[in-house]
Structure formats: C-alpha cells, structure tokens
Write a protein that holds these residues in place. Structure first.
Motif, short mmCIF file in Angstrom:
data_model
loop_
_atom_site.label_atom_id
_atom_site.label_comp_id
_atom_site.label_asym_id
_atom_site.label_seq_id
_atom_site.Cartn_x
_atom_site.Cartn_y
_atom_site.Cartn_z
N MET A 43 0.73 -1.13 -0.05
CA MET A 43 -0.06 0.05 0.01
C MET A 43 0.88 1.14 0.07
O MET A 43 0.54 2.12 -0.73
CB MET A 43 -0.83 -0.14 1.43
CG MET A 43 -1.97 -1.15 0.98
SD MET A 43 -3.16 -0.90 -0.10
CE MET A 43 -4.18 0.56 0.40
N LYS A 44 1.94 1.31 0.80
CA LYS A 44 2.57 2.25 0.73
C LYS A 44 3.41 2.60 -0.65
O LYS A 44 3.59 3.88 -0.95
CB LYS A 44 3.94 2.16 1.90
CG LYS A 44 4.82 3.29 2.06
CD LYS A 44 5.57 3.23 3.36
CE LYS A 44 6.43 4.32 3.45
NZ LYS A 44 7.46 4.37 4.75
N SER A 45 3.85 1.55 -1.29
CA SER A 45 4.46 1.58 -2.37
C SER A 45 3.63 2.00 -3.56
O SER A 45 3.85 3.11 -4.37
CB SER A 45 5.00 0.30 -2.82
OG SER A 45 5.63 0.29 -4.38
N MET A 46 2.24 1.62 -3.72
CA MET A 46 1.44 2.02 -4.33
C MET A 46 0.97 3.59 -4.24
O MET A 46 0.79 4.39 -5.37
CB MET A 46 -0.06 1.41 -4.26
CG MET A 46 -1.21 1.62 -5.14
SD MET A 46 -2.89 1.10 -4.69
CE MET A 46 -3.13 2.01 -3.17
N ASN A 47 0.85 4.02 -2.93
CA ASN A 47 0.62 5.59 -2.86
C ASN A 47 1.74 6.32 -3.40
O ASN A 47 1.49 7.32 -3.81
CB ASN A 47 0.47 5.59 -1.20
CG ASN A 47 -0.94 5.40 -0.93
OD1 ASN A 47 -1.92 5.31 -1.77
ND2 ASN A 47 -1.09 5.01 0.59
N ARG A 48 2.98 5.75 -3.24
CA ARG A 48 4.11 6.43 -3.54
C ARG A 48 4.07 6.58 -5.27
O ARG A 48 4.19 7.73 -5.97
CB ARG A 48 5.41 5.95 -3.31
CG ARG A 48 6.85 6.54 -3.67
CD ARG A 48 8.10 5.93 -2.91
NE ARG A 48 7.91 5.09 -2.04
CZ ARG A 48 8.26 4.05 -2.11
NH1 ARG A 48 8.54 3.42 -3.02
NH2 ARG A 48 8.10 3.25 -0.76
N HIS A 49 3.81 5.72 -5.94
CA HIS A 49 3.71 5.50 -7.16
C HIS A 49 2.72 6.34 -7.93
O HIS A 49 2.79 7.14 -8.96
CB HIS A 49 3.62 4.19 -7.70
CG HIS A 49 5.10 3.42 -7.73
ND1 HIS A 49 5.31 2.61 -6.62
CD2 HIS A 49 5.81 3.11 -8.69
CE1 HIS A 49 6.60 2.29 -6.87
NE2 HIS A 49 6.75 2.41 -8.36
N MET A 50 1.13 6.17 -7.32
CA MET A 50 0.19 7.09 -7.75
C MET A 50 0.48 8.58 -7.51
O MET A 50 0.03 9.28 -8.30
CB MET A 50 -0.91 6.62 -6.92
CG MET A 50 -1.86 5.21 -7.21
SD MET A 50 -1.96 4.90 -8.87
CE MET A 50 -3.33 5.90 -8.86
N GLY A 51 1.19 8.90 -6.52
CA GLY A 51 1.90 10.12 -6.37
C GLY A 51 2.41 10.89 -7.35
O GLY A 51 2.45 12.14 -7.79
N ARG A 52 3.37 10.06 -8.07
CA ARG A 52 4.15 10.52 -9.23
C ARG A 52 3.35 10.59 -10.61
O ARG A 52 4.09 11.00 -11.46
CB ARG A 52 5.06 9.50 -9.30
CG ARG A 52 6.21 9.08 -8.16
CD ARG A 52 7.12 8.35 -8.46
NE ARG A 52 8.16 8.11 -7.34
CZ ARG A 52 9.05 7.22 -7.20
NH1 ARG A 52 9.00 6.39 -8.12
NH2 ARG A 52 9.74 7.29 -5.93
N VAL A 53 2.07 10.04 -10.56
CA VAL A 53 1.39 10.22 -11.70
C VAL A 53 0.86 11.70 -12.15
O VAL A 53 0.29 12.11 -11.05
CB VAL A 53 0.02 9.14 -11.69
CG1 VAL A 53 -0.82 9.30 -12.84
CG2 VAL A 53 0.58 7.79 -11.39
N ASN A 54 1.37 11.98 -13.05
CA ASN A 54 0.90 13.35 -13.76
C ASN A 54 -0.16 13.08 -14.75
O ASN A 54 0.24 13.10 -15.96
CB ASN A 54 2.20 14.22 -14.06
CG ASN A 54 1.67 15.49 -14.36
OD1 ASN A 54 0.73 16.23 -13.95
ND2 ASN A 54 2.74 16.34 -14.87
#
Length: 76
Positions: A43-54
């Motif tokens: 979940m932490k990794s998913m949140n980090r990756h979703m935050g990088r989506v522009n």
C-alpha cells in the motif's frame, strides 16, 4: 540430549491440552504479522507510485470522418 528423547518428554504435555480447543499458536501469529507487513508495504509503494502520476486531461479531440462511420460500412 537427543531430539527423540526431547520429543518423548513433550508427549505427556500434549495430552494435557484440550483436544477440542484449536488455536493458531505462535506460527499463526507470525504468518499473519508477515502478511500484514507485506500488505502495508504494498500500500505504501502504491501510494508513492500514484503520487508520481501526472495526469492532465486535455480537450477532447474532434472525431475524424473515418471514426464516424459505422463498423459495418468499413468492412465492405
């Protein structure tokens, strides 16, 4: 002390336990804790990756004449 002797000493202790009572024990707790830590890390990794989506939605492209034709007309 050999392992077989240690096991024979533990057999009477096992007979004292209630046979109708089933518990997961320490191994069950360790497996559950490992699963919980794994889910937390995912979940932490998913949140980090979703935050990088522009993602910026642009204006809709006008439909071209080719895409406006029905599919059956294109196959002829």
């Amino acid at each position: 002390m050999y392992a077989t002797q240690a096991l024979t000493n533990l057999v009477p202790l096992a007979e004292e336990l209630d046979k109708n009572k089933v518990t997961p024990g320490v191994l069950g707790f360790i497996v559950f804790a490992a699963l919980a830590v794994g889910v937390w890390a995912l979940m932490k990794s998913m949140n980090r990756h979703m935050g990088r989506v522009n993602f910026e939605e642009g204006p809709a492209e006008p439909a071209s004449e080719e895409s406006a034709e029905p599919v059956s007309a294109k196959r002829k």
